[in-house]
Motif scaffolding. Structure first.
Motif, PDB file in Angstrom:
ATOM      1  N   THR A 179       0.833  -1.210   0.000  1.00 40.53           N
ATOM      2  CA  THR A 179       0.000   0.000   0.000  1.00 40.53           C
ATOM      3  C   THR A 179       0.859   1.248   0.000  1.00 40.53           C
ATOM      4  O   THR A 179       0.620   2.195  -0.767  1.00 40.53           O
ATOM      5  N   LYS A 180       1.888   1.271   0.843  1.00 39.58           N
ATOM      6  CA  LYS A 180       2.775   2.425   0.911  1.00 39.58           C
ATOM      7  C   LYS A 180       3.468   2.679  -0.428  1.00 39.58           C
ATOM      8  O   LYS A 180       3.555   3.821  -0.900  1.00 39.58           O
ATOM      9  N   ILE A 181       3.966   1.623  -1.045  1.00 43.09           N
ATOM     10  CA  ILE A 181       4.686   1.770  -2.308  1.00 43.09           C
ATOM     11  C   ILE A 181       3.744   2.186  -3.426  1.00 43.09           C
ATOM     12  O   ILE A 181       4.074   3.059  -4.250  1.00 43.09           O
ATOM     13  N   ASN A 182       2.567   1.599  -3.462  1.00 40.54           N
ATOM     14  CA  ASN A 182       1.607   1.953  -4.513  1.00 40.54           C
ATOM     15  C   ASN A 182       1.108   3.391  -4.377  1.00 40.54           C
ATOM     16  O   ASN A 182       0.806   4.043  -5.378  1.00 40.54           O
ATOM     17  N   ILE A 183       1.019   3.894  -3.146  1.00 39.44           N
ATOM     18  CA  ILE A 183       0.670   5.303  -2.954  1.00 39.44           C
ATOM     19  C   ILE A 183       1.754   6.183  -3.559  1.00 39.44           C
ATOM     20  O   ILE A 183       1.469   7.148  -4.286  1.00 39.44           O
ATOM     21  N   LEU A 184       3.020   5.864  -3.280  1.00 42.54           N
ATOM     22  CA  LEU A 184       4.128   6.626  -3.855  1.00 42.54           C
ATOM     23  C   LEU A 184       4.099   6.551  -5.383  1.00 42.54           C
ATOM     24  O   LEU A 184       4.272   7.559  -6.077  1.00 42.54           O
ATOM     25  N   LYS A 185       3.887   5.348  -5.902  1.00 41.31           N
ATOM     26  CA  LYS A 185       3.872   5.155  -7.359  1.00 41.31           C
ATOM     27  C   LYS A 185       2.759   5.981  -8.004  1.00 41.31           C
ATOM     28  O   LYS A 185       2.970   6.675  -9.007  1.00 41.31           O
ATOM     29  N   THR A 186       1.566   5.937  -7.415  1.00 41.21           N
ATOM     30  CA  THR A 186       0.434   6.689  -7.956  1.00 41.21           C
ATOM     31  C   THR A 186       0.671   8.188  -7.852  1.00 41.21           C
ATOM     32  O   THR A 186       0.346   8.950  -8.776  1.00 41.21           O
ATOM     33  N   GLU A 187       1.236   8.627  -6.729  1.00 38.54           N
ATOM     34  CA  GLU A 187       1.540  10.045  -6.562  1.00 38.54           C
ATOM     35  C   GLU A 187       2.470  10.533  -7.665  1.00 38.54           C
ATOM     36  O   GLU A 187       2.218  11.570  -8.296  1.00 38.54           O
ATOM     37  N   ASP A 246      17.695   5.736  -8.650  1.00 41.42           N
ATOM     38  CA  ASP A 246      16.306   5.623  -8.210  1.00 41.42           C
ATOM     39  C   ASP A 246      16.162   4.630  -7.063  1.00 41.42           C
ATOM     40  O   ASP A 246      15.314   4.801  -6.181  1.00 41.42           O
ATOM     41  N   ALA A 247      16.978   3.579  -7.075  1.00 43.01           N
ATOM     42  CA  ALA A 247      16.905   2.574  -6.013  1.00 43.01           C
ATOM     43  C   ALA A 247      17.203   3.224  -4.660  1.00 43.01           C
ATOM     44  O   ALA A 247      16.501   2.985  -3.670  1.00 43.01           O
ATOM     45  N   TYR A 248      18.242   4.058  -4.621  1.00 42.97           N
ATOM     46  CA  TYR A 248      18.566   4.765  -3.378  1.00 42.97           C
ATOM     47  C   TYR A 248      17.456   5.750  -3.002  1.00 42.97           C
ATOM     48  O   TYR A 248      17.127   5.919  -1.825  1.00 42.97           O
ATOM     49  N   TRP A 249      16.898   6.406  -4.000  1.00 45.22           N
ATOM     50  CA  TRP A 249      15.828   7.378  -3.773  1.00 45.22           C
ATOM     51  C   TRP A 249      14.597   6.704  -3.164  1.00 45.22           C
ATOM     52  O   TRP A 249      14.015   7.172  -2.181  1.00 45.22           O
ATOM     53  N   ILE A 250      14.205   5.579  -3.755  1.00 48.28           N
ATOM     54  CA  ILE A 250      13.049   4.838  -3.252  1.00 48.28           C
ATOM     55  C   ILE A 250      13.310   4.352  -1.827  1.00 48.28           C
ATOM     56  O   ILE A 250      12.445   4.459  -0.946  1.00 48.28           O
ATOM     57  N   ALA A 251      14.498   3.804  -1.592  1.00 50.10           N
ATOM     58  CA  ALA A 251      14.842   3.328  -0.246  1.00 50.10           C
ATOM     59  C   ALA A 251      14.754   4.456   0.772  1.00 50.10           C
ATOM     60  O   ALA A 251      14.258   4.273   1.892  1.00 50.10           O
ATOM     61  N   GLN A 252      15.200   5.650   0.387  1.00 48.76           N
ATOM     62  CA  GLN A 252      15.149   6.791   1.297  1.00 48.76           C
ATOM     63  C   GLN A 252      13.709   7.206   1.585  1.00 48.76           C
ATOM     64  O   GLN A 252      13.354   7.516   2.735  1.00 48.76           O
ATOM     65  N   MET A 253      12.880   7.225   0.549  1.00 53.23           N
ATOM     66  CA  MET A 253      11.478   7.610   0.745  1.00 53.23           C
ATOM     67  C   MET A 253      10.754   6.648   1.680  1.00 53.23           C
ATOM     68  O   MET A 253       9.997   7.062   2.561  1.00 53.23           O
ATOM     69  N   ILE A 254      10.991   5.345   1.497  1.00 52.07           N
ATOM     70  CA  ILE A 254      10.322   4.355   2.341  1.00 52.07           C
ATOM     71  C   ILE A 254      10.871   4.419   3.767  1.00 52.07           C
ATOM     72  O   ILE A 254      10.122   4.410   4.748  1.00 52.07           O
TER      73      ILE A 254
END
Length: 230
Positions: free
Chosen positions: A45-53, A111-119
């Motif tokens: 859910t958290k990841i899909n919210i980020l993806k949709t945003e 992007d991998a580092y960016w995503i890891a930081q956001m989560i």
């Protein structure tokens, strides 16, 4: 003939460290696995919210696609026996941290580092361990970020912090890893040396492709400034 394998009764907090036998096995295992499935759903859910945003509100989305998997009970038991982990739910939770897994595929290593930081920056996420196979690739050439995070699940009578393994890697490396995984099991974990060498070479090609495509993207669109909410 040996009796049934002992198991922890997950429904009785008084027996948290005790082994029980018989019908408790199935009941305890079912609840145990369900909690990990809930944890996967929380992370997804958290990841899909980020993806949709990003898809709707920004010019660029770092998330290409997301998938999840839950280890089978047999796989968990096999791993526990190989590592000589006591067959209690408490011991399995402590020592086997990849029961629940979520894979995030992105375009570029940055992007991998960016995503890891956001989560990781989300208030209810606790990062337990981080393995950076991008900066320090495995011997076979595999590059990815692996994080073990804990996320709370809210049950009717309790709140449980559950571990989930996150694998964050590029499209090119995801393709390579998928093929390597199939070959790994085709040869029952004993891949011939010649094929191992070819796989390592292919991983290096995939890594060079990642770097080249990121440079092309930056040349065309300008270097992306990646930041997260404070």
């Amino acid at each position: 003939m040996t009796g049934p394998k002992p198991w922890l009764d997950s429904h009785d907090p008084e027996t948290t460290g005790q082994l029980v036998e018989g019908k408790e096995l199935r009941a305890g295992l079912a609840r145990f696995m369900l909690n990990y499935q809930f944890a996967i759903e929380e992370i997804m859910t958290k990841i899909n919210i980020l993806k949709t945003e990003f898809e709707h509100l920004h010019d660029y989305s770092p998330i290409e696609h997301v998938s999840s998997r839950l280890k089978s009970p047999d796989s968990i038991l096999d791993k526990a026996r190989r590592r000589e982990i006591p067959l209690t739910l408490a011991a399995l939770s402590e020592h086997i941290t990849d029961i629940a897994g979520v894979r995030i595929v992105c375009s570029f290593n940055a992007d991998a580092y960016w995503i890891a930081q956001m989560i990781s920056s989300q208030q209810d996420i606790t990062v337990v361990t981080t393995k950076d196979y991008i900066a320090n690739p495995k011997a076979n050439g595999y590059k990815s970020l692996h994080l073990i995070v804990k996320v709370p699940i809210f049950l009717s009578e309790s709140i449980q912090d559950m571990a989930v393994e996150l694998q964050i890697r590029t499209v090119a490396m995801d393709f390579w890893a998928s093929l390597e995984h199939k070959i790994y099991y085709k040869y029952d974990h004993a891949i011939p040396a010649a094929i191992l060498a070819e796989l390592q070479e292919a991983a290096e090609v995939a890594s060079r492709l990642d770097s080249k495509m990121e440079r092309i993207h930056d040349d065309v669109h300008g270097k992306l400034i990646r930041s997260t909410r404070s």
